[in-house]
Design an enzyme around this catalytic site. Structure first.
Site, mmCIF file in Angstrom:
data_model
loop_
_atom_site.group_PDB
_atom_site.id
_atom_site.type_symbol
_atom_site.label_atom_id
_atom_site.label_comp_id
_atom_site.label_asym_id
_atom_site.label_seq_id
_atom_site.Cartn_x
_atom_site.Cartn_y
_atom_site.Cartn_z
ATOM 1 N N GLU A 1 26.515 -55.280 -63.597
ATOM 2 C CA GLU A 1 25.475 -56.179 -64.126
ATOM 3 C C GLU A 1 25.406 -56.076 -65.652
ATOM 4 O O GLU A 1 25.212 -57.077 -66.354
ATOM 5 C CB GLU A 1 24.122 -55.847 -63.484
ATOM 6 C CG GLU A 1 24.106 -56.221 -62.001
ATOM 7 C CD GLU A 1 22.849 -55.747 -61.289
ATOM 8 O OE1 GLU A 1 22.628 -54.516 -61.250
ATOM 9 O OE2 GLU A 1 22.097 -56.583 -60.786
ATOM 10 N N GLY B 1 24.630 -51.715 -61.202
ATOM 11 C CA GLY B 1 24.080 -51.997 -62.528
ATOM 12 C C GLY B 1 25.135 -51.940 -63.619
ATOM 13 O O GLY B 1 24.978 -52.565 -64.671
ATOM 14 N N ALA C 1 22.961 -48.132 -61.843
ATOM 15 C CA ALA C 1 21.645 -47.501 -62.025
ATOM 16 C C ALA C 1 21.706 -46.055 -61.551
ATOM 17 O O ALA C 1 22.545 -45.695 -60.726
ATOM 18 C CB ALA C 1 20.609 -48.278 -61.223
HETATM 19 N N1 3HC Z 1 23.514 -42.597 -59.889
HETATM 20 C C1 3HC Z 1 23.334 -41.259 -59.930
HETATM 21 N N2 3HC Z 1 24.302 -40.377 -59.690
HETATM 22 C C2 3HC Z 1 25.512 -40.882 -59.400
HETATM 23 C C3 3HC Z 1 25.767 -42.247 -59.316
HETATM 24 C C4 3HC Z 1 24.703 -43.140 -59.596
HETATM 25 N N3 3HC Z 1 24.866 -44.465 -59.586
HETATM 26 N N4 3HC Z 1 27.053 -42.441 -58.978
HETATM 27 C C5 3HC Z 1 27.592 -41.213 -58.851
HETATM 28 N N5 3HC Z 1 26.664 -40.273 -59.107
HETATM 29 C C6 3HC Z 1 26.848 -38.815 -59.134
HETATM 30 C C7 3HC Z 1 27.100 -38.248 -57.759
HETATM 31 O O1 3HC Z 1 25.890 -37.958 -57.109
HETATM 32 C C8 3HC Z 1 27.887 -37.000 -58.097
HETATM 33 O O2 3HC Z 1 26.968 -36.020 -58.503
HETATM 34 P P1 3HC Z 1 27.196 -34.491 -58.112
HETATM 35 O O3 3HC Z 1 28.508 -34.125 -58.728
HETATM 36 O O4 3HC Z 1 26.022 -33.820 -58.672
HETATM 37 O O5 3HC Z 1 27.251 -34.464 -56.620
HETATM 38 C C9 3HC Z 1 28.699 -37.401 -59.322
HETATM 39 O O6 3HC Z 1 28.038 -38.547 -59.857
HETATM 40 C C10 3HC Z 1 30.124 -37.785 -59.006
HETATM 41 O O7 3HC Z 1 30.112 -38.718 -57.923
HETATM 42 P P2 3HC Z 1 31.115 -38.589 -56.691
HETATM 43 O O8 3HC Z 1 31.159 -37.185 -56.223
HETATM 44 O O9 3HC Z 1 30.742 -39.647 -55.738
HETATM 45 O O10 3HC Z 1 32.485 -38.901 -57.431
HETATM 46 P P3 3HC Z 1 33.665 -39.871 -56.982
HETATM 47 O O11 3HC Z 1 34.621 -39.835 -58.104
HETATM 48 O O12 3HC Z 1 34.118 -39.538 -55.615
HETATM 49 O O13 3HC Z 1 33.020 -41.345 -56.877
HETATM 50 C C11 3HC Z 1 31.772 -43.259 -57.591
HETATM 51 C C12 3HC Z 1 32.504 -41.962 -58.016
HETATM 52 C C13 3HC Z 1 32.787 -44.265 -57.032
HETATM 53 C C14 3HC Z 1 31.118 -43.827 -58.810
HETATM 54 C C15 3HC Z 1 30.741 -42.937 -56.499
HETATM 55 O O14 3HC Z 1 29.939 -41.843 -56.932
HETATM 56 C C16 3HC Z 1 29.815 -44.054 -56.175
HETATM 57 O O15 3HC Z 1 30.143 -44.911 -55.384
HETATM 58 N N6 3HC Z 1 28.610 -44.069 -56.786
HETATM 59 C C17 3HC Z 1 27.577 -44.988 -56.449
HETATM 60 C C18 3HC Z 1 27.807 -46.354 -57.048
HETATM 61 C C19 3HC Z 1 26.666 -47.259 -56.693
HETATM 62 O O16 3HC Z 1 26.238 -47.353 -55.569
HETATM 63 N N7 3HC Z 1 26.135 -47.967 -57.705
HETATM 64 C C20 3HC Z 1 25.022 -48.811 -57.518
HETATM 65 C C21 3HC Z 1 23.780 -48.083 -57.860
HETATM 66 S S1 3HC Z 1 22.346 -49.006 -57.480
HETATM 67 C C22 3HC Z 1 22.203 -50.084 -58.772
HETATM 68 O O17 3HC Z 1 23.021 -50.098 -59.651
HETATM 69 C C23 3HC Z 1 20.997 -50.943 -58.746
HETATM 70 C C24 3HC Z 1 21.049 -51.998 -59.763
HETATM 71 O O18 3HC Z 1 21.482 -53.184 -59.187
HETATM 72 C C25 3HC Z 1 19.689 -52.212 -60.376
#
Ligand code: 3HC
Ligand code: NAI
Length: 703
Positions: A107, A104, A63
């Site tokens: 998912e 997500g 998400a």
């Molecule tokens: N939503 C929005 N932005 C995201 C994102 C997400 N899920 N994941 C990454 N980004 C953005 C970061 O903010 C960053 O933006 P920026 O360049 O403007 O700062 C860009 O993408 C690149 O991210 P990273 O700098 O972290 O790049 P890495 O390559 O080091 O890592 C990653 C990539 C492993 C995907 C890491 O970003 C990460 O762990 N992201 C979060 C994953 C996460 O927590 N997902 C669950 C979301 S909640 C959800 O899905 C709810 C659902 O169950 C309904």
């Protein structure tokens, strides 16, 4: 077709590619585009199966976190509704998971009946790190796929599984031979499904994930894990959702999950953790450094001093395959250091976290020497010798002589002036502070201390290196104690003073751990060593000579040989691991209070909270004003990753914003009046705090 997805029909297959760089976050526009593409494929008679993939290789990071807390989060089509619709299509869907499927994103893949990954694929449900639970069917579909226990482990740890274990668990049906062949093999998989008239294969409608587990499994799980969750909400909500998966039909379970997800999303803990997520990304943005800054190659590292810190620092590099040379003064000390490193790795082997083969590989990367000439080809040298300016300057003079031009020379000093160390070399532009925290192979914080003359490429290279070795690097300017230890000083001063005024160590620590801090001030001192703290303080006494009365307690405990846990007595008395307030310490506090003319009185928990926390916050705001910290959120990261401040409170600066800056200022002003001479001396509001409140600001920022 919408530019957020690619759409192709070939050979009876619809190929739908998610195309929202960098990570295909499933915000509303992408959700709408996926739905439109899937509906098109559903109604196209020529399409017999659908392959969903990441158009640029990466599947999806889940998400869109920036939507949480806004209407966009549940704007139609919301993620649960989109995924439900996918499960209703009567054509088989294959998710081709390149690189990663998180939250997500996983998912979405679970809503597809079939999943193929590539050798480097990682899948996980890291929502817990954001104070959330999977909210788009993950808590219902994953337990049905891999069982309640494995699903709980995955959701509660938030750690992603690699391709092999995802295959073993049954999350992936297949693995492609390589990343390059993923899409081709996904196509072939889809053709097979069509040829075999395979069903769409949605998750089972009935509850079954607890099959084979003891009847009281969930109750016992809750009982065993609750203490470790402290006041965190998200793990409890995950468990409730899995309970629903075990007891309710899918449709009802999904409805329950949405309700729990909304509760988590609205919680202050999730808001704080989302702040931390973006703070971590922000910390890498440094004025004067951008993508064009050339990085220096780091292929060989040297560490001076194989003591507590040097050994741990060296391990970080060996862990990522970079050879390290440790330099010591005597062979015996060097051997001891290397033996200790081996012992640390052996513990990891015993815990099943490392194989014997990996241990040997890492040890083979670690060399020792007594001769500086062996450091001539090091790209990065990190000094971790005794905390004495003259000794460190001596080491740097030698490094200046022997190291190749362009080598980065770093010091792990925890308090000394990096500029004074740099000044004895002919290359201060290459000198930087790299302040690791103990144990250096474990703690995530790395304060990167930028000297007056440190060049941007040296800073950029060490920041990048820090991330490679798994640290959270935060830039600090030069000052006594940098960001973390400088803030520790007033925080710990209040803790000590409160004991002189009538609180006990256990009461003070209880208030702090009641906030979910990992440890209180006094248990931390007893663990680190009252003696170690005394020696550091003693060598810096000049810095607070105008009033060091609050240190008297620690000084006297040191004189009594009460060094903390290692001697069984310190601020507490220990019996095994149990500790309790000790009458002797209370009597000592009473005596000192008498000598220092401090009136003793009952102290409320609220006062302990306000004095310790407000002084911590005040110092942080002052650091921001001085430009030592670049931004308030960097300070939050320092305290979360180095000092056990709970991430679900967002760090001390974020916490202050939630309390209200006016309230913090009013509290400091109150104690300034109420605590007499002591208050006058120490409770001086940071000028920036006063300016922020006067300007009606809610956020801590330079002004
Ligand atoms: N939503 C929005 N932005 C995201 C994102 C997400 N899920 N994941 C990454 N980004 C953005 C970061 O903010 C960053 O933006 P920026 O360049 O403007 O700062 C860009 O993408 C690149 O991210 P990273 O700098 O972290 O790049 P890495 O390559 O080091 O890592 C990653 C990539 C492993 C995907 C890491 O970003 C990460 O762990 N992201 C979060 C994953 C996460 O927590 N997902 C669950 C979301 S909640 C959800 O899905 C709810 C659902 O169950 C309904
Ligand atoms: P330590 O006493 O465990 O290790 C220091 C090592 O340096 C010893 O093995 C000693 O033999 C060696 N050494 C001393 N002078 C040397 C020289 N001239 N050449 C080569 N080796 C020399 O000390 P520790 O705890 O590892 O601290 C090292 C540095 O790290 C200090 O600057 C300290 O302030 C800093 N630090 C310590 C932390 C801690 O928790 N221990 C945390 C963060 C930083």
């Amino acid at each position: 077709m919408n530019a957020l997805v690619t759409y192709q029909v070939e050979d009876n297959l619809a190929l739908i590619g998610l195309a929202r760089p960098p990570v295909n976050a499933l915000g509303q526009p992408l959700r709408a585009a996926v739905l439109e593409a899937c509906e098109r494929a559903a109604t196209d008679m020529a399409v017999k199966a659908i392959v969903l993939h990441g158009a640029n290789g990466l599947f999806s990071a889940g998400a869109d976190i920036s939507e949480f807390g806004s209407d966009a989060s549940f704007a139609a089509p919301d993620l649960p509704a989109l995924l439900l619709r996918l499960t209703q299509l009567d054509k088989p869907l294959v998710a081709a998971i390149g690189k990663l499927a998180l939250g997500g994103g996983l998912e979405l893949a679970l809503a597809c009946g079939y999943r193929i990954g590539e050798p480097g694929t990682r899948v996980g449900l890291p929502e817990i790190n954001l104070g959330l639970l999977p909210g788009a069917g993950g808590t219902q579909r994953l337990p049905r796929l891999i069982g309640a226990q494995a699903a709980l482990d995955m959701m509660l740890s938030g750690a992603p599984a690699g391709a092999d274990s995802a295959l073993t668990l049954g999350i992936l049906d297949r693995l492609s031979a390589s990343a390059d062949s993923l899409l081709d093999e996904a196509r072939a998989f889809a053709h097979e499904l069509v040829a075999n008239r395979a069903p769409a294969r949605p998750a089972a409608p009935f509850p079954a994930p607890a099959e084979g587990l003891p009847e009281d499994f969930l109750a016992r799980f809750r009982q065993d894990n609750e203490p470790r969750w402290k006041s965190r909400l998200a793990p409890r909500l995950v468990l409730s959702a899995v309970e629903a998966a075990c007891l309710l039909p899918l449709e009802e379970g999904l409805a329950r999950e949405v309700a729990l997800f909304k509760q988590a999303e609205a919680s202050s803990q999730s808001q704080a953790l989302r702040h931390v997520f973006f703070a971590e990304r922000e910390a890498g943005r440094i004025p004067g450094i951008d993508g064009a800054t050339l990085l220096r190659p780091i292929r060989k590292v040297a560490v001076i001093g194989a003591g507590t810190m040097g050994g741990g620092i060296a391990m970080n590099f060996a862990n990522v395959g970079i050879p390290v040379t440790l330099l010591e003064r005597q062979g015996e000390v060097l051997d001891r250091g290397l033996t200790q490193i081996r012992k640390n790795y052996e513990i990891s082997v015993k815990r099943g976290k490392l194989t014997e083969a990996k241990l040997e590989q890492r040890m083979a990367l670690l060399g020792g020497t007594l001769d500086y000439a062996d450091l001539a080809d090091a790209d990065l040298v990190i000094e971790a010798v005794f905390e004495k300016m003259e000794i460190k300057q001596d080491v740097f003079r030698t490094l200046d002589r022997v190291c190749k031009p362009g080598a980065i020379l770093a010091t792990n000093t925890s308090s000394l002036d990096v500029d004074q160390i740099a000044a004895v070399t002919s290359r201060p532009q290459d000198v930087i502070g790299l302040h690791f925290f103990s144990p250096a192979n474990v703690m995530r914080l790395l304060e990167v201390v930028r000297g007056r003359k440190t060049t941007p490429d040296v800073l950029a290279t060490t920041l990048k290196m820090g991330r490679i070795i798994g640290k959270m690097p935060v830039v600090s300017g030069v000052c006594f104690g940098f960001i973390g230890n400088r803030m520790l000083e007033p925080y710990s001063r209040e803790a000590h003073r409160l004991v002189l005024e009538g609180a006990t160590p256990a009461q003070v620590d209880g208030v702090l751990t009641g906030l979910d801090l990992n440890m209180g001030v006094f248990s931390m001192l007893d663990l680190a060593g009252v003696d170690v703290n005394f020696l550091v303080r003693d060598s810096n006494r000049a810095a607070f000579a105008h009033d060091d009365s609050y240190c008297r307690l620690g000084d006297e405990l040191y004189a009594l040989g009460r060094y903390g846990q290692k001697t069984g007595r310190g601020f507490y008395a220990y019996e095994g691991r149990n500790r309790q307030d000790d009458y002797e310490v209370v009597a000592l506090a009473e005596r000192l209070a008498g000598e220092l003319h401090i009136a003793r009185r009952p102290i409320s928990d609220q006062e302990i909270h306000d004095r310790c926390l407000f002084m911590l916050i005040n110092e942080g705001i002052q650091l921001l004003d001085e430009g030592i910290a670049l931004r308030a959120s960097d300070i939050d990261l320092v305290w979360i990753n180095g000092y056990g401040f709970p991430a679900h409170l967002g760090g001390p600066m974020y916490y202050a914003e939630q309390l209200g800056l006016d309230k913090v200022l009013a509290g400091i002003s109150h104690f300034r009046q109420a605590l007499g001479e002591y208050g006058e001396m120490w409770f001086q509001p940071a000028p920036l705090l006063e300016r922020l409140v006067a300007a009606g600001k809610q956020r801590i920022e330079p002004l």
